[in-house]
Design a protein around this motif. Structure first.
Motif, PDB file in Angstrom:
ATOM      1  N   LEU A   2       9.738  11.678  12.745  1.00  0.00           N
ATOM      2  CA  LEU A   2       9.097  11.134  11.450  1.00  0.00           C
ATOM      3  C   LEU A   2       7.952  10.380  11.420  1.00  0.00           C
ATOM      4  CD1 LEU A   2      10.264  10.864   8.481  1.00  0.00           C
ATOM      5  CD2 LEU A   2      11.263   8.785   9.206  1.00  0.00           C
ATOM      6  N   VAL A   3       6.893  10.954  11.075  1.00  0.00           N
ATOM      7  CA  VAL A   3       5.444  10.496  10.920  1.00  0.00           C
ATOM      8  C   VAL A   3       5.554   9.525   9.626  1.00  0.00           C
ATOM      9  CG1 VAL A   3       2.997  10.760  11.095  1.00  0.00           C
ATOM     10  CG2 VAL A   3       4.769  12.232  12.299  1.00  0.00           C
ATOM     11  N   PRO A  36       0.787  -1.217  -0.006  1.00  0.00           N
ATOM     12  CA  PRO A  36      -0.097  -0.157  -0.031  1.00  0.00           C
ATOM     13  C   PRO A  36       0.850   1.226  -0.070  1.00  0.00           C
ATOM     14  CG  PRO A  36       0.048  -1.010   2.282  1.00  0.00           C
ATOM     15  CD  PRO A  36       0.991  -1.762   1.401  1.00  0.00           C
ATOM     16  N   PRO A  37       0.424   2.127  -0.653  1.00  0.00           N
ATOM     17  CA  PRO A  37       1.144   3.475  -0.669  1.00  0.00           C
ATOM     18  C   PRO A  37       1.555   4.162   0.761  1.00  0.00           C
ATOM     19  CG  PRO A  37      -0.974   3.951  -1.215  1.00  0.00           C
ATOM     20  CD  PRO A  37      -0.901   2.713  -1.190  1.00  0.00           C
ATOM     21  N   LYS A  38       2.858   4.520   1.003  1.00  0.00           N
ATOM     22  CA  LYS A  38       3.141   4.854   2.068  1.00  0.00           C
ATOM     23  C   LYS A  38       3.944   6.221   2.183  1.00  0.00           C
ATOM     24  CE  LYS A  38       3.379   0.400   4.600  1.00  0.00           C
ATOM     25  NZ  LYS A  38       3.399  -0.498   3.423  1.00  0.00           N
ATOM     26  N   VAL A  39       3.977   7.187   3.148  1.00  0.00           N
ATOM     27  CA  VAL A  39       4.542   8.389   2.841  1.00  0.00           C
ATOM     28  C   VAL A  39       5.099   8.712   4.112  1.00  0.00           C
ATOM     29  CG1 VAL A  39       4.296  10.892   2.592  1.00  0.00           C
ATOM     30  CG2 VAL A  39       2.908   9.522   1.268  1.00  0.00           C
ATOM     31  N   ALA A  40       6.511   9.494   4.237  1.00  0.00           N
ATOM     32  CA  ALA A  40       6.757   9.826   5.585  1.00  0.00           C
ATOM     33  C   ALA A  40       6.941  11.396   5.503  1.00  0.00           C
ATOM     34  CB  ALA A  40       8.326   9.652   5.512  1.00  0.00           C
ATOM     35  N   ALA A  41       6.705  12.102   6.729  1.00  0.00           N
ATOM     36  CA  ALA A  41       6.724  13.473   7.096  1.00  0.00           C
ATOM     37  C   ALA A  41       7.395  13.989   8.063  1.00  0.00           C
ATOM     38  CB  ALA A  41       5.131  13.908   6.931  1.00  0.00           C
ATOM     39  N   VAL A  42       8.401  14.995   8.139  1.00  0.00           N
ATOM     40  CA  VAL A  42       8.767  15.222   9.360  1.00  0.00           C
ATOM     41  C   VAL A  42       7.668  16.566  10.051  1.00  0.00           C
ATOM     42  CG1 VAL A  42      10.771  16.569  10.241  1.00  0.00           C
ATOM     43  CG2 VAL A  42      11.152  14.959   8.420  1.00  0.00           C
TER      44      VAL A  42
END
Length: 188
Positions: A136-137, A45-51
């Motif tokens: 990091l989320v 599944p598509p995953k993203v990281a965000a600070v």
């Protein structure tokens, strides 16, 4: 015109590294913050990281709701995008104060910011140690949308739409805009 993007192509909305606006919501409150450090991590599944800093209001709301929307603003929203980073959201309605119009998301509570060129509706993945140690989320994309005028056949096409070019924040309110397309193909 907002069009649905197949989740397997959601990474293409962020792959070029644009500045983003993160919207969060919990307990009847909403917030917006700009973020430059957002990137795709996985396809299916598509995953993203965000600070997202632990002391930010966005992080507080995200920890309560487990949801977030990644909005991709464009040139016409540059001033509002910059202003969103100059105001703390605690005790304020930054979305309204800064004149952002919003629409309901399809799968999460945080709103979509109208006038953007892409939107990724996300749920937080259970990785608390990574959040605590690095801010990091990690997120799973549950719905993705794009402006059908500039995201055509799962590719960005900004030609003829200068006000819809995406932003890349450099420093102190200085942005670069995505420019012309350069196609380079193998000569095999």
């Amino acid at each position: 015109m907002r069009v649905s993007v197949p989740l397997r192509h959601a990474y293409k909305l962020l792959n070029h590294g644009p500045t983003t606006l993160l919207t969060s919501a919990a307990e009847g409150r909403e917030n917006v913050m700009p973020a430059a450090w957002v990137m795709p991590l996985d396809l299916e599944p598509p995953k993203v990281a965000a600070v997202i800093g632990s002391d930010s209001y966005t992080r507080e709301l995200l920890e309560k709701s487990g949801e977030l929307v990644i909005n991709v603003p464009c040139a016409r929203l540059a001033a509002q995008t910059y202003a969103a980073g100059q105001v703390n959201g605690h005790g304020k309605d930054k979305l309204r104060e800064l004149g952002f119009a919003t629409s309901p998301a399809s799968a999460v509570k945080p709103p979509l910011i109208d006038g953007c060129v892409a939107w990724l509706e996300c749920r937080v993945l259970p990785e608390p140690k990574v959040r605590e140690q690095y801010d990091l989320v990690l997120l799973e994309v549950v719905a993705a949308w794009a402006d059908g005028e500039v995201f055509v056949d799962s590719e960005w096409r900004f030609e003829g739409h200068p006000d819809k070019r995406t932003l890349h924040h450099i420093s102190k309110g200085v942005f670069l805009l995505d420019g012309e397309r350069l196609d380079v193909q193998s000569k095999r």
